[in-house]
Design a protein around this motif. Structure first.
Motif, short mmCIF file in Angstrom:
data_model
loop_
_atom_site.label_atom_id
_atom_site.label_comp_id
_atom_site.label_asym_id
_atom_site.label_seq_id
_atom_site.Cartn_x
_atom_site.Cartn_y
_atom_site.Cartn_z
N LEU A 1 0.82 -1.21 0.00
CA LEU A 1 0.00 0.00 0.00
C LEU A 1 0.86 1.26 0.00
O LEU A 1 0.56 2.23 -0.70
CB LEU A 1 -0.92 -0.01 1.21
CG LEU A 1 -2.07 -1.03 1.15
CD1 LEU A 1 -2.58 -1.36 2.55
CD2 LEU A 1 -3.20 -0.51 0.27
N LYS A 2 1.91 1.24 0.79
CA LYS A 2 2.82 2.39 0.81
C LYS A 2 3.47 2.60 -0.55
O LYS A 2 3.65 3.72 -1.01
CB LYS A 2 3.89 2.18 1.88
CG LYS A 2 3.39 2.32 3.31
CD LYS A 2 2.96 3.74 3.63
CE LYS A 2 4.14 4.70 3.69
NZ LYS A 2 3.69 6.09 4.00
N ALA A 3 3.80 1.50 -1.23
CA ALA A 3 4.42 1.59 -2.55
C ALA A 3 3.45 2.17 -3.57
O ALA A 3 3.86 2.88 -4.50
CB ALA A 3 4.90 0.21 -2.99
N GLY A 4 2.15 1.87 -3.42
CA GLY A 4 1.17 2.35 -4.38
C GLY A 4 0.59 3.71 -4.04
O GLY A 4 -0.18 4.27 -4.83
N GLU A 5 0.97 4.26 -2.89
CA GLU A 5 0.38 5.51 -2.41
C GLU A 5 0.61 6.68 -3.37
O GLU A 5 -0.33 7.37 -3.76
CB GLU A 5 0.97 5.84 -1.03
CG GLU A 5 0.37 7.05 -0.35
CD GLU A 5 0.97 7.25 1.03
OE1 GLU A 5 0.26 7.76 1.90
OE2 GLU A 5 2.14 6.87 1.25
N LYS A 6 1.86 6.88 -3.79
CA LYS A 6 2.17 8.02 -4.67
C LYS A 6 1.61 7.80 -6.06
O LYS A 6 1.08 8.72 -6.68
CB LYS A 6 3.68 8.22 -4.72
CG LYS A 6 4.28 8.74 -3.44
CD LYS A 6 5.77 9.02 -3.59
CE LYS A 6 6.36 9.56 -2.30
NZ LYS A 6 7.84 9.82 -2.42
N GLN A 7 1.69 6.59 -6.53
CA GLN A 7 1.20 6.28 -7.86
C GLN A 7 -0.30 6.51 -7.98
O GLN A 7 -0.80 6.96 -9.01
CB GLN A 7 1.54 4.83 -8.21
CG GLN A 7 1.16 4.43 -9.63
CD GLN A 7 1.57 3.00 -9.94
OE1 GLN A 7 2.23 2.34 -9.15
NE2 GLN A 7 1.13 2.50 -11.09
N ALA A 8 -1.04 6.21 -6.90
CA ALA A 8 -2.49 6.36 -6.91
C ALA A 8 -2.93 7.82 -6.89
O ALA A 8 -4.03 8.16 -7.31
CB ALA A 8 -3.10 5.64 -5.72
N ASN A 9 -2.08 8.71 -6.37
CA ASN A 9 -2.37 10.15 -6.32
C ASN A 9 -3.71 10.44 -5.65
O ASN A 9 -4.51 11.23 -6.12
CB ASN A 9 -2.35 10.74 -7.74
CG ASN A 9 -2.30 12.26 -7.72
OD1 ASN A 9 -1.74 12.86 -6.80
ND2 ASN A 9 -2.87 12.88 -8.75
N ALA A 10 -3.93 9.75 -4.51
CA ALA A 10 -5.20 9.94 -3.79
C ALA A 10 -4.97 10.45 -2.38
O ALA A 10 -5.82 10.29 -1.51
CB ALA A 10 -5.96 8.62 -3.75
N GLY A 11 -3.82 11.07 -2.14
CA GLY A 11 -3.52 11.59 -0.81
C GLY A 11 -2.85 10.56 0.07
O GLY A 11 -2.79 9.38 -0.26
N LYS A 12 -2.34 11.02 1.21
CA LYS A 12 -1.62 10.14 2.12
C LYS A 12 -2.56 9.14 2.80
O LYS A 12 -3.69 9.48 3.16
CB LYS A 12 -0.89 10.95 3.19
CG LYS A 12 0.36 11.65 2.68
CD LYS A 12 1.10 12.33 3.82
CE LYS A 12 1.71 11.32 4.79
NZ LYS A 12 2.77 10.50 4.16
N LEU A 13 -2.07 7.94 2.95
CA LEU A 13 -2.82 6.91 3.64
C LEU A 13 -2.86 7.19 5.13
O LEU A 13 -1.87 7.68 5.70
CB LEU A 13 -2.19 5.54 3.41
CG LEU A 13 -2.27 4.97 2.00
CD1 LEU A 13 -1.36 3.77 1.87
CD2 LEU A 13 -3.71 4.61 1.66
N TYR A 14 -3.97 6.87 5.77
CA TYR A 14 -4.08 7.06 7.22
C TYR A 14 -3.19 6.04 7.93
O TYR A 14 -3.19 4.85 7.60
CB TYR A 14 -5.54 6.88 7.66
CG TYR A 14 -5.73 6.94 9.15
CD1 TYR A 14 -5.71 8.16 9.82
CD2 TYR A 14 -5.90 5.78 9.89
CE1 TYR A 14 -5.86 8.23 11.18
CE2 TYR A 14 -6.06 5.84 11.26
CZ TYR A 14 -6.04 7.07 11.90
OH TYR A 14 -6.19 7.12 13.27
N ALA A 15 -2.44 6.52 8.92
CA ALA A 15 -1.58 5.66 9.74
C ALA A 15 -0.67 4.78 8.90
O ALA A 15 -0.44 3.61 9.21
CB ALA A 15 -2.42 4.80 10.68
N GLY A 16 -0.15 5.36 7.81
CA GLY A 16 0.79 4.62 6.98
C GLY A 16 0.21 3.41 6.29
O GLY A 16 0.95 2.51 5.87
N GLY A 17 -1.10 3.37 6.15
CA GLY A 17 -1.74 2.24 5.48
C GLY A 17 -2.05 1.08 6.40
O GLY A 17 -2.56 0.04 5.95
N SER A 18 -1.80 1.24 7.71
CA SER A 18 -2.01 0.14 8.65
C SER A 18 -3.47 -0.29 8.73
O SER A 18 -3.79 -1.48 8.78
CB SER A 18 -1.51 0.52 10.04
OG SER A 18 -0.12 0.70 10.04
#
Length: 312
Positions: A92-109
Motif C-alpha cells: 500500500l505504501k508503494a502504491g500511495e504516490k502512484q495512486a495520487n489519492a492523498g496520504k494513507l491514514y496511519a501509513g496504510g495500517s
C-alpha cells in the motif's frame, strides 16, 4: 460469544507482563476469543504477534501503543499471519504516490488490517482500494482519512466496484436526508448501508425505533449516542435486542466506561453470539468488519479520553 470465555481470555491477557491495559486488554481478549484456542495459549500467541509487529515496523510506526496489541489480537483471533499484514502495508505504501489519492491514514495500517483479515491480499484488491478511495474521498473541509480508508478497504475486501459504492451511497443518503430525525446522520447512514448492502429505509426505521427503545434502559441511554445507534441499526439491532445488550453490559461491569467501551463490547458480544447471521442478511465478512471497526473505535477513543483527562 460466551462472556465467561471472554473473561477467561481477558484474565490471561491482563496477566501478561507489559501487555495491553484497560480498554485495549478487553478488546484484545474479545478478538482472541473469536478463536477456539485455549486462553493461555491465545495470550502467548498475542505476545508473539505483538513482538512480530514491533520487529517489522519498529517502535514508532503505526500501529503503536494499545492499537498494536489490538491489531495483533485481531490477526491471531482470525487466524491471519503477521507477515501478510506487513506485506500488505508495504504494498500500500508503494502504491500511495502512484495512486495520487492523498496520504494513507496511519501509513496504510488500517487498510492492511482490513484486507489481511478478509484474506484479500491480491494486487487486484490493493488497486481496487485505491480506486474506491478516489471515488468516495470527500472534500477537504469534511475529510476524515481514517473513515475513508476504513470504508474503502472494506469495500475493496468485498470486491465492490467504485461506481457501485458511489451509487449505493447516494441512494441511501437521499433516504436519510428526507427524514428530519436522520438528516444529520445522512452520510454515516449512507456509508453503512452501502458497505453492508442494507436497505436504507429499513436502517432508518430501526434507528428511529432504537432511539425510542433505549429510553427504557438507563445504562444504554447514558452510554450511547446517535452515532452508535445508527451503527447498531445497520448491524440489524432492533428494540427487541436491547434487553440482551443491556444484560451484557451489566455482566461486563468491570470494563471501563471511557469512550463508551463497555457499551461497544456489550454490543460485540451480542454480535458474536449470532455467528454468521449476526447482521441478518449481511455476509459473515461484514460481521468481522463491524467487530474490528467497533474495537478500534473503542480503543482509540478511550486512549484519547484518558490522555485528555490526564492533561486537563
Amino acid at each position: 460469544m460466551d462472556i465467561a470465555r471472554l473473561k477467561a481470555v481477558h484474565g490471561e491477557v491482563k496477566a501478561l507482563k507489559g501487555g495491553p491495559d484497560s480498554t485495549a486488554a478487553w478488546f484484545s481478549a474479545y478478538a482472541l476469543a473469536l478463536s477456539d484456542g485455549d486462553p493461555a495459549s491465545l495470550a502467548g500467541q498475542l505476545v508473539g504477534g505483538h513482538d512480530a509487529l514491533k520487529s517489522a515496523l519498529g517502535s514508532w510506526h503505526a500501529p503503536s501503543g494499545s492499537l498494536r496489541w489490538l491489531y495483533a489480537a485481531l490477526l491471531v483471533g482470525n487466524g491471519r499471519a503477521t507477515a501478510e499484514f506487513v506485506r500488505l502495508r508495504d504494498a500500500l505504501k508503494a502504491g500511495e504516490k502512484q495512486a495520487n489519492a492523498g496520504k494513507l491514514y496511519a501509513g496504510g495500517s488500517r487498510v492492511a488490517l482490513v484486507l489481511a483479515l478478509a484474506d484479500a491480499g491480491s494486487a487486484h484488491a490493493v488497486r481496487r482500494f485505491f480506486a474506491i478511495r478516489s471515488a468516495i474521498r470527500p472534500p477537504w473541509w469534511r475529510a476524515n482519512p481514517a473513515i475513508t480508508d476504513q470504508f474503502a478497504a472494506s469495500h475493496a475486501a468485498q470486491d465492490d466496484a467504485p461506481e457501485t459504492v458511489v451509487r449505493a451511497r447516494e441512494a441511501a443518503m437521499a433516504v436519510f436526508a428526507a427524514e428530519k430525525a436522520t438528516r444529520g446522520l445522512k452520510r454515516e447512514g449512507a456509508r453503512l448501508c452501502a458497505l453492508y448492502g442494507q436497505e436504507a429505509a429499513s436502517v432508518r426505521d430501526r434507528y428511529l425505533a432504537l432511539r425510542e427503545g433505549v429510553r427504557a434502559y438507563k445504562a444504554l441511554r447514558h452510554a450511547g449516542n446517535r452515532h452508535i445507534f445508527i451503527e447498531w441499526a445497520a448491524h440489524g439491532v432492533t428494540p427487541g435486542d436491547l434487553a440482551e445488550i443491556d444484560a451484557n453490559m451489566a455482566e461486563l461491569g468491570k470494563v471501563t466506561q471511557t469512550g463508551s467501551a463497555r457499551l461497544r463490547l456489550a454490543h460485540l458480544v451480542w454480535l458474536g453470539a449470532r455467528g454468521e447471521g449476526g447482521l441478518g442478511s449481511v455476509s459473515a465478512m461484514a460481521a468481522v468488519i463491524a467487530a474490528q471497526t467497533a474495537a478500534i473505535i473503542a480503543v482509540t477513543t478511550a486512549a484519547t479520553a484518558a490522555t485528555t483527562s490526564t492533561s486537563s
